[in-house]
Scaffold this active site. Structure first.
Site, mmCIF file in Angstrom:
data_model
loop_
_atom_site.group_PDB
_atom_site.id
_atom_site.type_symbol
_atom_site.label_atom_id
_atom_site.label_comp_id
_atom_site.label_asym_id
_atom_site.label_seq_id
_atom_site.Cartn_x
_atom_site.Cartn_y
_atom_site.Cartn_z
ATOM 1 N N HIS A 78 14.177 11.172 -4.821
ATOM 2 C CA HIS A 78 15.077 11.833 -3.880
ATOM 3 C C HIS A 78 16.332 10.967 -3.763
ATOM 4 O O HIS A 78 16.264 9.744 -3.936
ATOM 5 C CB HIS A 78 14.353 11.918 -2.518
ATOM 6 C CG HIS A 78 15.060 12.723 -1.487
ATOM 7 N ND1 HIS A 78 16.050 12.199 -0.691
ATOM 8 C CD2 HIS A 78 14.910 14.003 -1.104
ATOM 9 C CE1 HIS A 78 16.478 13.144 0.142
ATOM 10 N NE2 HIS A 78 15.805 14.242 -0.091
ATOM 11 N N ASP B 261 8.751 5.308 -1.293
ATOM 12 C CA ASP B 261 9.187 6.488 -0.555
ATOM 13 C C ASP B 261 7.971 7.415 -0.406
ATOM 14 O O ASP B 261 7.576 8.083 -1.360
ATOM 15 C CB ASP B 261 10.315 7.175 -1.332
ATOM 16 C CG ASP B 261 10.732 8.483 -0.676
ATOM 17 O OD1 ASP B 261 10.149 8.863 0.357
ATOM 18 O OD2 ASP B 261 11.659 9.130 -1.212
ATOM 19 N N GLN C 71 6.869 12.497 1.007
ATOM 20 C CA GLN C 71 6.046 13.656 0.626
ATOM 21 C C GLN C 71 4.573 13.266 0.502
ATOM 22 O O GLN C 71 3.754 14.108 0.123
ATOM 23 C CB GLN C 71 6.529 14.259 -0.706
ATOM 24 C CG GLN C 71 7.950 14.765 -0.686
ATOM 25 C CD GLN C 71 8.127 16.041 0.150
ATOM 26 O OE1 GLN C 71 7.170 16.680 0.583
ATOM 27 N NE2 GLN C 71 9.376 16.409 0.396
ATOM 28 N N LYS D 286 8.341 16.210 8.472
ATOM 29 C CA LYS D 286 7.610 16.836 7.362
ATOM 30 C C LYS D 286 6.108 16.814 7.618
ATOM 31 O O LYS D 286 5.319 17.241 6.791
ATOM 32 C CB LYS D 286 7.903 16.096 6.050
ATOM 33 C CG LYS D 286 9.346 16.235 5.566
ATOM 34 C CD LYS D 286 9.486 15.612 4.201
ATOM 35 C CE LYS D 286 10.918 15.291 3.840
ATOM 36 N NZ LYS D 286 11.745 16.460 3.569
ATOM 37 N N CYS E 167 17.879 17.800 -3.251
ATOM 38 C CA CYS E 167 18.371 16.427 -3.033
ATOM 39 C C CYS E 167 17.751 15.471 -4.050
ATOM 40 O O CYS E 167 17.456 14.308 -3.733
ATOM 41 C CB CYS E 167 18.109 15.940 -1.616
ATOM 42 S SG CYS E 167 18.831 16.977 -0.361
HETATM 43 N N1 7TS Z 1 12.203 11.224 0.135
HETATM 44 C C1 7TS Z 1 11.611 12.352 -0.303
HETATM 45 C C2 7TS Z 1 10.604 12.279 -1.419
HETATM 46 C C3 7TS Z 1 11.921 13.560 0.315
HETATM 47 O O1 7TS Z 1 11.330 14.672 -0.124
HETATM 48 C C4 7TS Z 1 12.874 13.593 1.357
HETATM 49 C C5 7TS Z 1 13.309 14.878 1.986
HETATM 50 C C6 7TS Z 1 13.428 12.384 1.782
HETATM 51 C C7 7TS Z 1 13.084 11.210 1.145
HETATM 52 C C8 7TS Z 1 14.397 12.299 2.909
HETATM 53 O O2 7TS Z 1 13.785 12.632 4.108
HETATM 54 P P1 7TS Z 1 14.648 12.855 5.424
HETATM 55 O O3 7TS Z 1 13.655 13.277 6.437
HETATM 56 O O4 7TS Z 1 15.302 11.564 5.742
HETATM 57 O O5 7TS Z 1 15.642 13.928 5.104
HETATM 58 N N2 7TS Z 1 13.175 15.976 1.116
HETATM 59 C C9 7TS Z 1 13.682 17.209 1.293
HETATM 60 C C10 7TS Z 1 13.395 18.260 0.412
HETATM 61 O O6 7TS Z 1 12.675 18.155 -0.562
HETATM 62 N N3 7TS Z 1 14.021 19.360 0.834
HETATM 63 O O7 7TS Z 1 14.699 19.077 1.952
HETATM 64 C C11 7TS Z 1 14.501 17.723 2.251
#
Ligand code: 7TS
Length: 402
Positions: A116, A193, A196, A219, A356
Site C-alpha cells: 500500500h 503493515d 489487512q 478496518k 492505493c
Molecule cells: N496498509 C494496507 C495494507 C491497507 O490496505 C491500507 C488501507 C493502509 C495501509 C492504510 O490504512 P489507513 O487506515 O491509514 O487508510 N487500504 C485501503 C484499501 O485497500 N482501500 O481503501 C483503503
C-alpha cells in the site's frame, strides 16, 4: 459463527438490499462499538491525563484500558502500544522517527510492489533525504513475496524491511515470520503493515518477533481516526517524537524540553479518546466471535465465489489462489470504473481502482481492478447476489459491445 445473527449487530445492514463487499477499504461498525463511543460522549466525555477530578479519571482509565485490550490482542506489553490516527500515520511514524535517525547513505531498505502507498511512500521519503537505496523484492509469477525472492535481495547493507502481512489487492499472506528471522540475521529491523491482517487473523508480535507492526481501527469493526503502532520497547525508547506539543512533554524550559516515556511521547495533544475506547470494544467483539472462525468464514465465502467466477467467461481473476477474503478481478474488455457503476446500481458495494497500491496494479499491467472483500457479516446470499449482478453485468457489456 452465525453471520445471520452477526448482521443484526450492524445498523448499516438494516438495509437488507445492501451487499457490502468493501471491508478492505473500511469495515462496517457494530452497535456495541457505537454504544461504547456514545457512552463516552454521553457520560464522561472529558479529556484524559490531566483533569484532577473523577470524570477525567474515568476517561483516562477507559482510554488506558483500551491500550491494555490492544496489547493483549497482539501479545505486546502495555507500553509498546502507541495510539495513532491509523495505519498510515503509524507507518509514517516508523519511517520519520526510526528511519530518518537510523538510516544513512549506502544503507538499503527493502520494500515490494505489493505494498500500500502508506508503506512505500514514507520509505521513499527516507531514501530521498538520507540517500539510502530502496530495493524491491521481485514478486513471483502470481505476484507473491516469497522467502527465496526475499533472500535474493537481502544483504549486509539492509537496514530496514518494510513489507505487508496481507496484501490489500491480492489478499496474499506474506511469509512474514521467515522474513523477519532472515532480516534479523543481517541486523535489519522489520516494520510490518498489518492493516489487512489484524482484522482477520490472530497476531502475536512476540511469536513473529517483528520490530514494528501497524494497523487501523476502522478496518476491524472499530471507528475511523484510530490506529496502532506496536514497537519493541527498546526501539520506541530510543526514538525521538515527530510531533511536539501538549501531553507528550515532561519538563519545558525556554530553549529545551524533555519528553514523557513511550508511548506517550508519540501521542501529542488530546488523543482520539472515544476512538480508542471504540477500538477496544471492537477487539472484544471480534475476540468474542473468534479470529480463527472469522478467517475460516471469509475463506469459505471467497472459495465459493471464486469457484463460480472461474466458470464464467470474460472474467480475469488476478488472485485465484489467495488465502484471505479478497478477490481482485476485471471483466475482460470493460474498464473497472464502468463496471463498478453497474454494481452500484444493484446496491453492491465494492471498490474499483488502484486501491492505493499503484505498484501492484502496474505489475498486473492493468489500469485498475475491481475488488470484492468479505468479512464476518457477509453471507452466501451476498455472494449469490454479487454473482448474479456480475453475470448480468457481463451480459450487458457483451450486448453493448466490449
Ligand atoms: N496498509 C494496507 C495494507 C491497507 O490496505 C491500507 C488501507 C493502509 C495501509 C492504510 O490504512 P489507513 O487506515 O491509514 O487508510 N487500504 C485501503 C484499501 O485497500 N482501500 O481503501 C483503503
Amino acid at each position: 459463527m452465525n453471520p445471520t445473527t452477526i448482521r443484526k449487530d450492524f445498523p448499516v445492514l438494516d438495509d437488507e438490499t445492501l451487499v457490502y463487499l468493501d471491508t478492505a477499504a473500511s469495515s462496517l461498525k457494530p452497535r456495541q462499538v457505537l454504544d461504547a463511543m456514545d457512552e463516552y460522549y454521553q457520560k464522561y466525555g472529558v479529556n484524559v491525563h490531566r483533569g484532577v477530578y473523577n470524570l477525567s479519571y474515568v476517561a483516562t482509565t477507559k482510554y488506558e484500558d483500551a491500550r491494555t485490550t490492544v496489547s493483549n490482542f497482539i501479545n505486546a506489553a502495555f507500553n509498546e502500544v502507541v495510539f495513532t490516527r491509523g495505519a498510515s500515520s503509524a507507518l509514517n511514524l516508523v519511517a520519520s522517527s526510526y528511519g530518518l535517525n537510523n538510516v544513512k547513505a549506502g544503507d538499503e531498505i527493502i520494500v515490494s510492489e505489493l505494498e500500500h502507498h502508506s508503506q512505500v511512500l514514507p520509505w521513499q521519503n527516507v531514501s530521498r533525504i538520507t540517500g539510502a537505496k530502496l530495493i524491491y523484492v521481485p514478486l513471483d509469477e502470481d505476484g507473491r513475496i516469497t522467502v527465496d525472492n526475499f533472500r535474493s535481495v537481502l544483504s549486509d547493507k539492509t537496514k530496514v524491511v518494510a513489507l505487508n502481512y496481507v496484501s490489500n489487492v491480492m489478499g496474499y499472506v506474506a511469509p512474514i515470520k521467515d522474513i523477519i528471522r532472515l532480516a534479523h540475521e543481517v541486523g535489519a529491523i522489520v516494520s510490518v503493515d498489518a492493516a489487512q491482517a489484524a482484522p482477520h487473523m490472530a497476531i502475536d508480535v512476540k511469536d513473529l518477533d517483528c520490530d514494528f507492526l501497524a494497523f487501523s481501527g476502522h478496518k476491524m469493526c472499530g471507528p475511523t481516526g484510530i490506529g496502532v503502532l506496536y514497537g519493541k520497547r527498546h526501539l520506541l525508547e530510543a526514538m525521538p517524537p515527530i510531533e511536539f506539543g501538549g501531553d507528550m512533554n515532561d519538563n519545558v524550559d525556554k530553549f529545551d524540553a524533555s519528553w514523557k516515556e513511550a508511548p506517550y511521547k508519540f501521542e501529542t495533544g488530546t488523543p482520539p479518546i472515544a476512538e480508542a475506547i471504540g477500538l477496544g470494544r471492537a477487539i472484544d467483539y471480534l475476540q468474542g466471535i473468534g479470529l480463527d472462525a472469522i478467517h475460516e468464514h471469509e475463506v469459505e465465502l471467497r472459495d465459493y465465489t471464486v469457484k463460480r467466477m472461474k466458470a464464467m467467461a470474460d472474467i480475469e481473476l488476478y488472485n485465484p489462489n489467495a488465502e484471505t477474503g479478497i478477490i481482485s478481478f476485471n471483466i475482460i474488455g470493460v474498464h473497472p470504473h464502468d463496471a463498478i457503476t453497474y454494481f452500484d446500481g444493484d446496491n453492491v458495494c465494492m471498490r474499483a481502482g488502484h486501491h492505493c497500491a499503484q505498484l501492484v496494479v502496474k505489475w498486473l499491467d492493468v489500469p485498475a481492478t475491481l475488488r470484492a472483500s468479505f468479512y464476518l457479516y457477509n453471507t452466501k446470499e451476498d455472494c449469490d447476489k454479487f454473482l448474479a449482478t456480475l453475470e448480468r453485468a457481463i451480459a450487458f457489456f457483451r450486448e453493448v459491445g466490449f
